[in-house]
Enzyme design. Structure first.
Site, PDB file in Angstrom:
ATOM      1  N   GLY A 159       3.340   6.830   7.793  1.00  0.00           N
ATOM      2  CA  GLY A 159       4.674   6.858   7.360  1.00  0.00           C
ATOM      3  C   GLY A 159       5.591   5.756   7.949  1.00  0.00           C
ATOM      4  O   GLY A 159       6.669   5.559   7.226  1.00  0.00           O
ATOM      5  N   ASN A 160       5.302   5.067   8.919  1.00  0.00           N
ATOM      6  CA  ASN A 160       5.964   4.156   9.345  1.00  0.00           C
ATOM      7  C   ASN A 160       5.670   2.783   8.560  1.00  0.00           C
ATOM      8  O   ASN A 160       6.625   1.709   8.803  1.00  0.00           O
ATOM      9  CB  ASN A 160       5.526   3.593  10.939  1.00  0.00           C
ATOM     10  CG  ASN A 160       6.486   4.196  11.978  1.00  0.00           C
ATOM     11  OD1 ASN A 160       5.768   5.119  12.712  1.00  0.00           O
ATOM     12  ND2 ASN A 160       7.801   4.114  11.927  1.00  0.00           N
ATOM     13  N   SER A 161       4.577   2.860   7.764  1.00  0.00           N
ATOM     14  CA  SER A 161       4.407   1.600   6.958  1.00  0.00           C
ATOM     15  C   SER A 161       5.662   1.084   6.018  1.00  0.00           C
ATOM     16  O   SER A 161       5.937   2.315   5.376  1.00  0.00           O
ATOM     17  CB  SER A 161       2.978   1.930   6.122  1.00  0.00           C
ATOM     18  OG  SER A 161       2.062   2.141   6.788  1.00  0.00           O
ATOM     19  N   ASP A 171       0.166  -7.660   1.430  1.00  0.00           N
ATOM     20  CA  ASP A 171       0.467  -6.126   1.600  1.00  0.00           C
ATOM     21  C   ASP A 171       1.839  -5.831   1.729  1.00  0.00           C
ATOM     22  O   ASP A 171       2.386  -5.217   2.515  1.00  0.00           O
ATOM     23  CB  ASP A 171      -0.195  -5.610   2.776  1.00  0.00           C
ATOM     24  CG  ASP A 171       0.077  -4.088   2.820  1.00  0.00           C
ATOM     25  OD1 ASP A 171      -0.178  -3.374   1.808  1.00  0.00           O
ATOM     26  OD2 ASP A 171      -0.079  -3.342   4.119  1.00  0.00           O
ATOM     27  N   HIS A 195       0.692  -1.055   0.070  1.00  0.00           N
ATOM     28  CA  HIS A 195       0.012  -0.036   0.150  1.00  0.00           C
ATOM     29  C   HIS A 195       0.927   1.242  -0.103  1.00  0.00           C
ATOM     30  O   HIS A 195       0.425   2.366  -0.440  1.00  0.00           O
ATOM     31  CB  HIS A 195      -0.991   0.147   1.155  1.00  0.00           C
ATOM     32  CG  HIS A 195      -0.316   0.300   2.504  1.00  0.00           C
ATOM     33  ND1 HIS A 195       0.021  -0.646   3.254  1.00  0.00           N
ATOM     34  CD2 HIS A 195      -0.119   1.362   3.071  1.00  0.00           C
ATOM     35  CE1 HIS A 195       0.530  -0.193   4.472  1.00  0.00           C
ATOM     36  NE2 HIS A 195       0.496   1.216   4.301  1.00  0.00           N
ATOM     37  N   GLY A 254      -6.596 -26.504  -0.181  1.00  0.00           N
ATOM     38  CA  GLY A 254      -7.820 -26.752  -0.542  1.00  0.00           C
ATOM     39  C   GLY A 254      -9.001 -27.224   0.335  1.00  0.00           C
ATOM     40  O   GLY A 254      -9.658 -28.127  -0.156  1.00  0.00           O
ATOM     41  N   VAL A 255      -8.883 -26.472   1.331  1.00  0.00           N
ATOM     42  CA  VAL A 255     -10.008 -26.529   2.202  1.00  0.00           C
ATOM     43  C   VAL A 255     -10.466 -25.405   2.724  1.00  0.00           C
ATOM     44  O   VAL A 255      -9.752 -24.173   2.734  1.00  0.00           O
ATOM     45  CB  VAL A 255      -9.674 -27.563   3.617  1.00  0.00           C
ATOM     46  CG1 VAL A 255      -9.020 -28.980   3.215  1.00  0.00           C
ATOM     47  CG2 VAL A 255      -8.265 -26.603   4.316  1.00  0.00           C
TER      48      VAL A 255
END
Length: 512
Positions: A254-256, A164, A134, A312-313
């Site tokens: 801004g820490n992202s 992300d 993001h 696949g469950v």
């Protein structure tokens, strides 16, 4: 004589150390650096640049770790044109919620290019940088500002909405590198540092502890559909992976994309989100475990995309309320709601009603734990699942399959179960007395609501009676699943009676 023995021991130690170093060098000298994984590249780098850090937890002195990590955490600056800004959230009625959760930028709708900011972590000395999807998604220009004030142009190597995560690259050499740690070894209560570029500040270090592990907050499931490319006839299966490390180290906008490190200065997570009503820190931050990030980054480098393996469950995480509803004695584990025809689990012999207890011999009692650990694997990888069936534990050997193999005749069932998981609620059939009391012919009662999931976000409390979903009457979980499968346009419509007796009907967007 003692001196001679001491000298001999010293020489022997030096010789063995030298032999190990030479062996490590020989291990890699014939292997092209471009074919090495991030772990292998870092081993080469730190063999030549050994770390002198030791844990400073005892004295609560974080100066060594901060000094070692800060140069390798960079400021990521992005530029967006007007159309890109619109795609970033303009006109989205829930944009503010995402802004608060992810620390995104509010971009004015004008002809002037808008700016964004985030952080990134240098993981190789030739310029590979981990950050959040993001932070760079839809950016027309990405710049990386180093701590020595150099500004470098960056290009996107890969990005993945499901985790992300993104990998970007600058053309440079001899850059400072943050050492990769092991997020599996992280313990609740241990000290950690968050390093990044919050708000309008320069490089900033904050300290806190690990508050929780394998935390699901429901944010990626909501933010993982492109409304411009949504096909209601072929809704996407929710493939998001949320198994965050939760910390009370201060994290802000801004820490992202910045670093969460332990007191040895090792990267254990990529800071990604905050839980906030105001858009600034209110006590809880969330980081993507580095072990998952390493696998995703290696996929970007080797394949240009993420290679995901699937069991696949579909499953539901057991608790006392759900166990009572399903009429099972177990209150821990993952209840298999359905298997995908031709998928890894069905092929191996796993059935609906099995309760997943272990993955590769280790407990896997929450959906976040299982999804993250499977998320580190690729199609073709082999795993063992231990399930409880008829009171006995049985172990099955599975070969994971790709996304295409997880589709087919069971796709609607898969999508419905994922929606049910995203709602974060459990349901129980109404008793005849309840139907008579409210004068209704159908309905299920909400018996529990998980924090951070959609029912919690939209304030649908425990005790609510749901009479219909997408215009269909519902009396049990199977009918709830069938009604959820009828969701169109990424919207779900719910009608019912609130705990205070008032009737309601509303529609809201949901990831399917």
């Amino acid at each position: 004589m003692k001196n001679m023995k001491s000298i001999g021991l010293t020489l022997l130690t030096a010789f063995v150390g030298g032999a190990v170093a030479i062996g490590a060098y020989k291990l890699f000298e014939d292997k092209s650096i471009g074919n090495l994984s991030l772990d292998e590249r870092q081993k080469v780098y730190f063999a030549n640049n050994p770390s002198k850090l030791v844990s400073s937890t005892g004295s609560l002195d974080f100066t060594a770790a901060a000094a070692a990590v800060s140069p390798g955490v960079v400021h990521v600056r992005t530029t967006y044109n007007r159309s890109a800004s619109s795609r970033q959230g303009g006109g989205d009625p829930f944009g503010d919620m995402f802004e608060d959760f992810f620390g995104r930028r509010m971009r004015p709708q004008s002809n002037t290019p808008s700016m964004g900011k985030g952080s990134g972590v240098i993981v190789t000395d030739d310029g590979y940088i981990m950050t959040n999807n993001h932070v760079v998604d839809n950016a027309d220009k990405i710049e990386v500002i180093l701590t020595d004030k150099r500004v470098l142009q960056a290009k996107v190597i890969g990005k993945d909405k499901n985790t992300d995560l993104a990998l970007i690259k600058v053309e440079a050499s001899n850059l400072p590198v943050v050492k990769l740690g092991n997020s599996d070894d992280v313990k609740v209560g241990e000290w950690v540092l968050a390093v990044g570029y919050p708000l309008t500040l320069e490089s900033t270090v904050t300290a806190g502890i690990v508050s929780a592990k394998a935390r699901q907050i429901g944010i990626l499931a909501q933010d993982n559909v492109d409304p411009n490319n949504y096909d209601p006839q072929n809704p996407p299966v929710n493939s998001s992976i949320e198994s965050f490390i939760q910390t009370d180290a201060v994290i802000n906008r801004g820490n992202s994309g910045g670093a969460l490190v332990n007191t040895n200065g090792e990267l254990i997570g990529i800071n990604s989100a905050i839980a906030s009503q105001s858009g600034v820190y209110e006590g809880y931050g969330f980081a993507i475990p580095v072990n998952l990030a390493k696998k995703v980054m290696d996929d970007f480098i080797k394949f240009g995309e993420v290679k995901r393996g699937f069991i696949g469950v579909t499953f539901q995480e057991l608790n006392s309320d759900l166990a009572k509803q399903l009429n099972v004695k177990e209150i821990t584990g993952l209840y298999v709601s359905s298997t995908v025809e031709g998928g890894a689990a069905a092929t191996a012999g796993i059935k609906k009603g099995d309760i997943i207890k272990k993955l590769n011999g280790e407990n896997a009692l929450t959906s976040a734990e299982l999804q993250e650990r499977i998320g580190r694997m690729r199609p073709g990888d082999k795993v063992s699942l231990t399930v409880l069936r008829d009171g006995s534990l049985k172990t099955f050997e599975l070969t994971l399959k790709g996304a295409e193999a997880s589709k087919g005749s069971s796709e609607n069932s898969v999508a419905a179960a994922e929606v049910l998981n995203n709602l974060g609620a459990t349901f129980a059939p109404l008793k005849d007395a309840q139907k008579k009391k409210y004068g209704i012919s159908s309905g299920v009662e909400v018996t529990s609501v998980a924090a951070g999931k959609l029912f919690d976000i939209y304030e649908v409390p425990k005790g609510t009676i749901i009479t219909s979903i997408n215009g269909r009457g519902v009396n049990n979980v199977d009918q709830v699943n069938a009604a959820l499968s009828a969701s169109k346009g990424n919207m779900i419509s719910i009608q019912g009676i609130s705990p205070d007796g008032g009737q309601f009907r509303f529609t809201f967007p949901i990831k399917q």
